[in-house]
Design a protein around this motif. Structure first.
Motif, PDB file in Angstrom:
ATOM      1  N   TYR A   1      -6.211  -4.319   1.324  1.00  0.00           N
ATOM      2  CA  TYR A   1      -6.623  -3.504   2.463  1.00  0.00           C
ATOM      3  C   TYR A   1      -7.261  -4.374   3.545  1.00  0.00           C
ATOM      4  O   TYR A   1      -7.026  -4.176   4.740  1.00  0.00           O
ATOM      5  CB  TYR A   1      -7.597  -2.422   2.006  1.00  0.00           C
ATOM      6  CG  TYR A   1      -6.909  -1.200   1.443  1.00  0.00           C
ATOM      7  CD1 TYR A   1      -6.516  -0.149   2.274  1.00  0.00           C
ATOM      8  CD2 TYR A   1      -6.627  -1.106   0.084  1.00  0.00           C
ATOM      9  CE1 TYR A   1      -5.865   0.964   1.760  1.00  0.00           C
ATOM     10  CE2 TYR A   1      -5.968   0.006  -0.434  1.00  0.00           C
ATOM     11  CZ  TYR A   1      -5.597   1.048   0.413  1.00  0.00           C
ATOM     12  OH  TYR A   1      -4.941   2.133  -0.093  1.00  0.00           O
TER      13      TYR A   1
ATOM     14  N   TYR B   1     -11.936  -0.416   5.180  1.00  0.00           N
ATOM     15  CA  TYR B   1     -11.876   0.174   3.841  1.00  0.00           C
ATOM     16  C   TYR B   1     -13.197  -0.101   3.144  1.00  0.00           C
ATOM     17  O   TYR B   1     -13.731  -1.206   3.238  1.00  0.00           O
ATOM     18  CB  TYR B   1     -10.719  -0.436   3.043  1.00  0.00           C
ATOM     19  CG  TYR B   1     -10.788  -0.123   1.563  1.00  0.00           C
ATOM     20  CD1 TYR B   1     -10.444   1.142   1.103  1.00  0.00           C
ATOM     21  CD2 TYR B   1     -11.238  -1.069   0.652  1.00  0.00           C
ATOM     22  CE1 TYR B   1     -10.541   1.454  -0.243  1.00  0.00           C
ATOM     23  CE2 TYR B   1     -11.330  -0.773  -0.683  1.00  0.00           C
ATOM     24  CZ  TYR B   1     -10.971   0.486  -1.131  1.00  0.00           C
ATOM     25  OH  TYR B   1     -11.078   0.795  -2.461  1.00  0.00           O
TER      26      TYR B   1
ATOM     27  N   LYS C   1      -7.361  -2.896   8.093  1.00  0.00           N
ATOM     28  CA  LYS C   1      -7.889  -1.531   8.043  1.00  0.00           C
ATOM     29  C   LYS C   1      -9.319  -1.540   7.510  1.00  0.00           C
ATOM     30  O   LYS C   1      -9.650  -2.305   6.613  1.00  0.00           O
ATOM     31  CB  LYS C   1      -7.025  -0.660   7.134  1.00  0.00           C
ATOM     32  CG  LYS C   1      -5.599  -0.480   7.601  1.00  0.00           C
ATOM     33  CD  LYS C   1      -4.807   0.375   6.613  1.00  0.00           C
ATOM     34  CE  LYS C   1      -3.370   0.546   7.079  1.00  0.00           C
ATOM     35  NZ  LYS C   1      -2.564   1.330   6.113  1.00  0.00           N
TER      36      LYS C   1
ATOM     37  N   ILE D   1       0.829  -1.206   0.000  1.00  0.00           N
ATOM     38  CA  ILE D   1       0.000   0.000   0.000  1.00  0.00           C
ATOM     39  C   ILE D   1       0.863   1.254   0.000  1.00  0.00           C
ATOM     40  O   ILE D   1       0.516   2.265  -0.619  1.00  0.00           O
ATOM     41  CB  ILE D   1      -0.956  -0.013   1.205  1.00  0.00           C
ATOM     42  CG1 ILE D   1      -1.989  -1.138   1.039  1.00  0.00           C
ATOM     43  CG2 ILE D   1      -1.668   1.333   1.359  1.00  0.00           C
ATOM     44  CD1 ILE D   1      -2.869  -1.351   2.258  1.00  0.00           C
TER      45      ILE D   1
END
Length: 357
Positions: A113, A120, A118, A102
């Motif tokens: 992701y 997303y 995280k 990323i």
């Protein structure tokens, strides 16, 4: 063979596999690299192929060689992360590797992701101020097809050739743009989504063979995996299928990988309620005469056959994160009766133990 022409996986497998097997491609690729040492893309091709044929020691050595040479390519990190996730089960290290990907490319695919832990949300902007989270196997082309026909006057067009695909890249929009837009998503009972992929894509459409330009009528196995497995065989080797076939990882990734927080959406509907989605969007754009999704996108109400308890447990376990999100959302927003029928479950094994910290 011309040693200056890099062998391409799909075309070479189609050409050679029936006569020589996968090793023919491997030997050609190695010979090409020996004569073209500066071709980094060929070395990445070799890295990916070694993973598919499960030559793990050579795979790891090549990865570390590429890193030692300071070759920073997000595809290298993605490939190694799949190995860590599905083979080594080293989720913490995989998370760190994907974070490096990323850092090189903010538009990494949705699954990248997801496995970093995280939150997303995958959006596609398919019309002015209209954002759609198109999840594979959730009538993902329904709203796209509707917009193409009714808003853009384009018929008989493959929506995938016009709009994005979360497996290949993500797109990031400014908060203000999203705040002022209409955000929609279609959900599906997780187990039904998985079984639909298996029966429709793998068995009926031969999608595993198609990924490599082949037909299961001519080739029954690839990389030691059946192209037309039974459901039990597919589940038993599920992680290897995820390593080997992009098609599998793309279609079986939890819906949680795409939706993040359901509170962010203006409309959340079940796959059986696609007409509600179309009506909602039509009214938002003053096209109130449009009430139904395109006929070809209306989903089947066919019920799946009764499954063995161990298969039910497997399917419910790998989609525990989906149920966790639905359970949380049900306390915050109004979900339809169809979605509430999913029967959320919690405190069970999540898809590859995603670290959400």
């Amino acid at each position: 063979m011309d040693n200056n022409i890099k062998p391409i996986l799909k075309s070479k497998l189609k050409l050679f596999i029936e006569k020589f097997g996968e090793n023919k491609y491997l030997s050609e690729l190695r010979e090409y690299i020996n004569n073209n040492q500066n071709d980094t893309s060929a070395k990445i091709d070799l890295l990916q192929f070694l993973l598919k044929i499960r030559e793990y020691e050579e795979f790891e050595n090549l990865y570390h060689y590429l890193r030692k040479k300071n070759i920073n390519n997000s595809l290298i990190y993605r490939t190694f992360a799949r190995y860590l996730l599905f083979v080594k089960k080293d989720f913490i290290r995989a998370k760190n590797v994907l974070q490096k990907a990323i850092s090189l490319n903010v538009n990494e695919p949705a699954w990248v992701y997801y496995f970093t832990g995280k939150e997303y949300v995958y959006y596609e902007k398919i019309y002015d101020k209209l954002f759609y989270t198109a999840i594979p196997k959730n009538a993902s082309t329904s709203l796209k097809t509707f917009v193409l026909k009714e808003f853009l006057n384009q018929e008989n067009v493959n929506p995938h050739s016009v709009f994005g695909n979360p497996f290949f890249k993500s797109t990031h929009y400014a908060d203000d743009e999203l705040k002022n837009g209409i955000k929609t998503v279609v959900l599906r009972k997780p187990e039904d989504r998985f079984l639909s992929y298996f029966s429709k894509n793998i068995l009926e459409e031969d999608s595993l063979a198609f990924e490599y330009g082949l037909s299961s009528k001519n080739v029954s196995e690839l990389f030691g995996l059946k192209l037309q497995p039974t459901l039990e065989e597919f589940i038993e080797n599920f992680e290897l299928y995820c390593v080997t076939f992009n098609d599998v990882l793309h279609h079986t990734l939890p819906q949680a990988a795409y939706i993040g927080n359901l509170e962010k959406y203006d409309l959340v509907c079940d796959i059986k309620e696609v007409d509600n989605l179309v009506t909602y969007v039509a009214e938002a754009y003053n096209k109130t005469h449009l009430k139904k999704a395109p006929n070809k996108m209306v989903t089947s109400n066919k019920k799946e056959d009764i499954l063995k308890p161990e298969i039910q447990d497997f399917l419910r376990s790998i989609y525990a994160h989906d149920y966790e999100i639905l359970s949380f959302a049900a306390k915050k927003i109004n979900l339809s009766e169809e979605i509430l029928k999913y029967t959320p479950r919690s405190n069970i094994y999540t898809f590859l133990k995603v670290d959400k910290s």
